[in-house]
Write an enzyme that holds these catalytic residues in place. Structure first.
Site, mmCIF file in Angstrom:
data_model
loop_
_atom_site.group_PDB
_atom_site.id
_atom_site.type_symbol
_atom_site.label_atom_id
_atom_site.label_comp_id
_atom_site.label_asym_id
_atom_site.label_seq_id
_atom_site.Cartn_x
_atom_site.Cartn_y
_atom_site.Cartn_z
ATOM 1 N N HIS A 52 0.825 -0.985 -0.059
ATOM 2 C CA HIS A 52 0.088 -0.003 -0.033
ATOM 3 C C HIS A 52 0.802 1.437 0.134
ATOM 4 O O HIS A 52 0.780 2.026 -0.744
ATOM 5 C CB HIS A 52 -1.222 0.003 1.279
ATOM 6 N N GLU A 53 1.722 1.326 1.081
ATOM 7 C CA GLU A 53 2.753 2.633 1.150
ATOM 8 C C GLU A 53 3.579 2.567 -0.065
ATOM 9 O O GLU A 53 3.758 3.710 -0.448
ATOM 10 C CB GLU A 53 3.443 2.506 2.263
ATOM 11 N N HIS A 89 1.839 4.510 -2.817
ATOM 12 C CA HIS A 89 1.793 5.776 -2.678
ATOM 13 C C HIS A 89 3.211 6.355 -3.141
ATOM 14 O O HIS A 89 3.378 7.570 -3.856
ATOM 15 C CB HIS A 89 1.739 6.460 -1.264
ATOM 16 N N HIS A 103 3.547 6.799 -6.836
ATOM 17 C CA HIS A 103 2.809 7.873 -7.450
ATOM 18 C C HIS A 103 3.370 9.169 -7.496
ATOM 19 O O HIS A 103 3.572 9.959 -8.381
ATOM 20 C CB HIS A 103 1.270 8.044 -6.401
#
Ligand SMILES: [Zn+2]
Length: 683
Positions: free
Chosen positions: A468-469, A472, A475
């Site tokens: 998940h992290e 980010h 991105h």
């Protein structure tokens, strides 16, 4: 100056080996002076507004400011000491004041307007136009159009809010750090996994105490709640956990009750000054969702679909607890314990068994392999100054070996580090003086550290957290935008920002990803296929309960900032009354009266998720739907990957998220994939 103060050295990466609390105040002095100078030059320039005389000089000054202050903020979050916290909190008000002044500077606002009205504006690319539109919007939301006397009050309110939010976090951290339970009889710890017991033993020893030390940090608290046979131990830990930083917590100094009230009042006041009815109305202006009513309808629609599944989950759990665990009444401190036992019975595995197959080096290699194959990039470890010896640093290279970006990985929980997992930008991609500045990201988790000389091992949930992290992080790092303010995650709507991160979680449920990513910590054998099949079967175990829990938090947040009147009057007299009403509407598990969950709800009271917590579910619709294209093409499809990179990750905030989504998916988002992934489609 730069030579003597490492915070003022912008020649490369932050000098974490040299930064000390004493550097903070002089660095802020110097950077504020430089930033003020730049603002004055731009604001008083009588030449016609151009990109070169408005945007660029401000971006240069603010970039340095953000990088230096960002490094201080980061250190305060991951290696906090009393000295550092004092330096951070001591300088925070003037940093906030600077940004508030900037957002309200009518002269700057007029320069931006002149630029938008200039003939050149039409010739700008999408990213430049978007930045200017965003800036004008933010000026308006920052109070630029306010008359002077209201402007002054608005600024005071913003500064007070910034301090209160920081205090909210400090109270939670202090309350956690202060609390410890020393156990002298090992029998008390019956059922608790060996590595947790072993860590507790070292923690007691470090305090010069005999026995074992239990804390409220996740890697200790969660396994105790899941596995400790002693009900009284679970009850003690649970009570301490859900009363952190509240009127029922250990120290009245850390009670967040008055802070919550004050934050809500000031947010409402700020909204009213700007001419909006509620704080939610302001919060939604830069978001994808159009109104509070749209959000409430979205959440209630999902709640209606999920609640029958949650009720079924809960009925199964209570029945199991009665028959198999001899628990006639299922209490809040039994939920995790009973759930773990039911899961173990039904699917015949435990988190502790699974984690033996996910040692950290395997997991990282597996994660890197996924992103390398779908995006055609390469990741290699490199060296850089770090803030703790366990922090690692990596470079991300493109197909042709050019450097794309860099990131720090700080995985383990420790004292002085804020809980949770997050990604933050260290350096943003931008073009400056003809060269491109590479993006850099901080990826921070609070996972179990290695014990007994073995590598750290992660539960499947923890593996998902890292993915998940990292989403980010990608991105932030895979952006191709060179315009400051809309590159990476900058300028991305809050309710779309979780799309790339939640998207990454899906890979943790694919055998072709999980098999090579696993290897037993002692024997090296990969995760057995039948254990994986049981993991998959258990994937939607209690998904109804999990969904209504998230919806409870999101509804509470939205109603608190929209329907609740902090100045009295209205349907609810206290925030707790709002929470109680929401729980009656959507929750399924009863909570004890002493539950003070909101007193540590940092997302909403200390972070940027106020009137925005719904974003997780909102973005989950987007991420599930995006992933369904990979399901159609093959999950490691480089074709789908390239398209996701080009249309979503590379674009950052340079265009509205809905446009990026449609460009990638070829149609508007649909809720179907989310319901399917959660097992909520009736056959
Ligand atoms: Zn996230």
């Amino acid at each position: 100056m730069a030579a003597s103060n490492p915070l003022l050295d912008f020649s490369g990466l932050p000098r974490f080996d040299a930064i000390e609390p004493r550097h903070v105040a002089p660095a802020v002095d110097a950077l504020l002076a430089a930033a003020h100078g730049a603002v004055e030059r731009v604001a008083t320039d009588s030449a016609p507004a151009t990109w070169e005389n408005v945007i660029e000089p401000l971006a240069d000054a603010l970039d340095h400011f953000d990088r230096a202050w960002g490094a201080v903020r980061h250190l305060n979050a991951v290696v906090s000491t009393p000295e550092l916290r004092e330096a951070y909190n001591g300088n925070l008000p003037r940093v906030t004041a600077f940004y508030t002044d900037l957002a309200q500077d009518l002269r700057l606002y007029q320069r931006y307007r002149a630029l938008r009205d200039s003939a050149a504006f039409e010739t700008f690319d999408r990213a430049r136009k978007q930045l200017i539109e965003n800036e004008l919007r933010d000026f308006r939301l920052g109070g630029a159009e306010l008359p002077d006397e209201r402007k002054a009050r608005f600024k005071d309110v913003q500064e007070a809010l910034a301090s209160l939010c920081a205090k909210f976090d400090d109270n939670v951290l202090d309350a956690i750090n202060d609390w410890a339970l020393y156990i002298e009889d090992e029998g008390e710890l019956e059922g608790v996994p060996h590595d947790v017991v072993s860590e507790a033993r070292s923690a007691a020893r470090a305090d010069g105490r005999p026995g074992w030390k239990l804390t409220l940090r996740m890697p200790c608290y969660l396994p105790v709640m899941q596995y400790a046979q002693r009900r009284t131990l679970r009850e003690t830990m649970h009570r301490a956990y859900v009363t952190r930083a509240s009127d029922l917590g250990g120290n009245p100094e850390w009670d967040n009750t008055p802070i919550i009230d004050e934050i809500l009042k000031l947010r409402r006041e700020a909204a009213r000054i700007l001419g909006y009815e509620t704080y939610a109305d302001v919060s939604l202006v830069p978001k994808m969702a159009k109104s509070a009513d749209e959000v409430l309808a979205f959440l209630r629609d999902l709640a209606q679909r999920a609640k029958p599944f949650a009720q079924r989950d809960y009925a199964e759990l209570t029945a199991f607890a009665r028959t198999d665990l001899d628990l006639d009444r299922l209490e809040a401190w039994d939920i995790a314990f009973a759930s773990e036992k039911l899961k173990a019975k039904r699917y015949a595995f435990s988190d502790q068994q699974v984690r033996q197959y996910f040692p950290e080096p395997k997991v990282l290699a597996g994660l890197f392999r996924v992103v390398e194959s779908i995006y055609g990039i390469r990741i290699r470890e490199a060296r850089a100054p770090v803030w703790h010896p366990t922090v690692r640093f990596y470079e991300l290279l493109d197909r042709d070996d050019t450097l794309v970006g860099q990131f720090y990985l700080d995985n383990y929980a420790r004292a002085g580090k804020q809980g949770g997992a997050w990604m933050d930008d260290a350096i943003n991609r931008r073009q400056s003086a003809g060269r491109v500045q590479h993006p850099v990201a901080y990826i921070t988790c609070n996972l179990s550290a290695p014990v007994d000389g073995k590598p750290a091992t992660f539960t499947h949930d923890e593996v998902i957290t890292i993915f998940h992290e990292f989403g980010h992080g990608l991105h932030q790092l895979l952006t191709r935008v060179e315009v400051p303010g809309v590159s990476g995650i900058e300028g991305v709507e809050w309710d779309a920002v979780e799309l790339p991160s939640q998207f990454m979680e899906n890979f943790c449920w694919e055998w072709q990803v999980v098999e090579p990513m696993s290897g037993h910590v002692d024997t090296g054998t990969p995760l057995p296929r039948d254990l994986f099949d049981r993991l998959i079967a258990a994937k939607n175990f209690q998904s109804g309960l999990a969904m209504v829990r998230q919806l409870e938090l999101a509804l509470f947040d939205m109603l608190l900032h929209h329907a609740y009147d902090p100045d009295g009057g209205g349907e609810w007299t206290t925030p707790q009354a709002v929470l109680d009403a929401v729980r009656r509407e959507v929750a399924v598990i009863p909570r004890p009266a002493y539950d003070r969950f909101m007193h540590s709800f940092g997302h909403v009271f200390a972070g940027g998720y106020a009137a925005g917590y719904y974003s997780y579910k909102w973005a989950e619709v987007l991420s599930a739907d995006a992933y369904s294209l990979f399901e159609e093409h093959g999950v490691l499809s480089s074709v789908a990957g390239q398209r996701f990179r080009d249309e979503v990750l590379a674009r950052g905030g340079s265009r509205p998220a809905i446009e990026s989504f449609v460009a990638f998916r070829g149609r508007a988002p649909s809720i179907d994939a989310l319901l399917r992934h959660n097992g909520m489609i009736e056959p």
